[in-house]
Design an enzyme around this catalytic site. Structure first.
Site, PDB file in Angstrom:
ATOM      1  N   HIS A   1       0.831  -1.210   0.000  1.00 37.57           N
ATOM      2  CA  HIS A   1       0.000   0.000   0.000  1.00 37.57           C
ATOM      3  C   HIS A   1       0.865   1.259   0.000  1.00 37.57           C
ATOM      4  O   HIS A   1       0.401   2.340   0.364  1.00 37.57           O
ATOM      5  CB  HIS A   1      -0.964  -0.002   1.194  1.00 37.57           C
ATOM      6  CG  HIS A   1      -2.100  -0.973   1.017  1.00 37.57           C
ATOM      7  ND1 HIS A   1      -3.006  -1.257   2.009  1.00 37.57           N
ATOM      8  CD2 HIS A   1      -2.475  -1.723  -0.045  1.00 37.57           C
ATOM      9  CE1 HIS A   1      -3.886  -2.148   1.562  1.00 37.57           C
ATOM     10  NE2 HIS A   1      -3.585  -2.446   0.322  1.00 37.57           N
TER      11      HIS A   1
ATOM     12  N   SER B   1      -7.493  -7.914   8.804  1.00 35.64           N
ATOM     13  CA  SER B   1      -8.894  -8.361   8.727  1.00 35.64           C
ATOM     14  C   SER B   1      -9.163  -9.058   7.391  1.00 35.64           C
ATOM     15  O   SER B   1     -10.152  -9.733   7.225  1.00 35.64           O
ATOM     16  CB  SER B   1      -9.831  -7.161   8.880  1.00 35.64           C
ATOM     17  OG  SER B   1      -9.644  -6.297   7.781  1.00 35.64           O
TER      18      SER B   1
END
Ligand code: NAD
Length: 250
Positions: A120, A192
């Site tokens: 990212h 997650s």
């Protein structure tokens, strides 16, 4: 503490020898950087979908830079936690070929991990959306007028992190995926696994026959579908015990 699961994971790592780790925001909550779920901290004061989107940046770069300057300041006040250090040690022991991280906080590097894929992006870099030139954040070439960094071509630079609405850095993502799939296990840590396409990595790992170890505070959508071992708890407590297990003579 799930000692049996930790021992099971250590046996698996020893048997498979080399693998990679995939980390999310949960590895850094122990350093005081909240994940998006936390009700407190920096994310509760800003709507990340608004401040972290490419459209917002194009509309109002000054507003977005103000947000990222706060984020940068808050990251600089933190330090790697025992979870980050344990992963750096696992690399030195020869079991980890790379850390693939969704995080932008730079804490893996500060803990001493060497092979890091920041899928990212990173706040260490800035990029010009017009001429595509990339700068290191500490680059002397960057003129800071007020608090905004400018490119040589006159455009305001964008923080080097992947914004909502932007594609992941293709080359880094492909390299991280290919290295992962060449290996024999993957450890999912504090993620997650809801953010795509990054979450494809553990899915593809499973499909390619890798052993999957998951360490998370709570079960995720992957736990029952792909994880061979699930260790529930805090990464900053579990990872150092896992490394101690790996160092034990068998
Ligand atoms: P995420 O998808 O990475 O999920 C965080 C997960 O970690 C959750 O499942 C949570 O239950 C778990 N967790 C929290 N603390 C933990 C701990 N101490 N031990 C074990 N598990 C723990 O995070 P998100 O907040 O939904 O973030 C979405 C995206 O934003 C991701 O790309 C993430 O990396 C990024 N982000 C980065 C940072 C950072 O750079 N530190 C912080 C927030 C968000």
């Amino acid at each position: 503490m799930e000692l049996n699961q930790i021992k099971q994971a250590a046996r698996m790592i020893r048997e498979k020898k080399t693998g990679t780790v995939f980390t999310g925001a949960g590895i850094s909550t122990g350093s005081g950087i909240p994940d998006f779920r936390s009700s407190k901290g920096i994310w509760s004061r800003f709507d990340i979908r608004e401040y972290g989107s490419i459209d917002s940046f194009k509309e109002n770069p000054e507003k977005v830079w103000k947000f990222f300057s706060e984020i940068e300041k808050s990251f600089l006040k933190t330090s790697p936690n025992p979870g980050h250090f344990a992963l750096a040690e696992m690399e030195k022991l020869g079991h980890l070929e790379a850390v693939v991280t969704q995080n932008i906080d730079g804490l893996h590097k500060r803990a001493g991990s060497r092979a890091i894929y920041e899928i990212h992006g990173s706040l260490d870099e800035m990029v010009c959306l017009v001429c595509k030139k990339r700068y290191s954040s500490s680059s002397a070439l960057v003129k800071r007028e007020n608090m905004f960094p400018y490119c040589e071509c006159g455009e305001i630079l964008k923080p080097g992190v992947v914004f909502f609405g932007e594609a992941l850095p293709e080359k880094i993502f492909e390299e991280a995926l290919s290295l992962t799939l060449k290996n024999h296990f993957i450890i999912l840590v504090g993620a997650s696994l809801q953010v795509y396409p990054a979450a494809q990595i553990p899915f593809l790992a499973k499909r390619n026959g890798l052993a999957v170890i998951e360490i998370n505070l709570e079960k995720t959508s992957m736990t029952s579908r792909i994880s061979d071992v699930f260790i529930q708890g805090k990464t900053e407590e579990i990872l150092p015990i896992l490394v101690d297990e790996l160092k034990e003579k068998v």
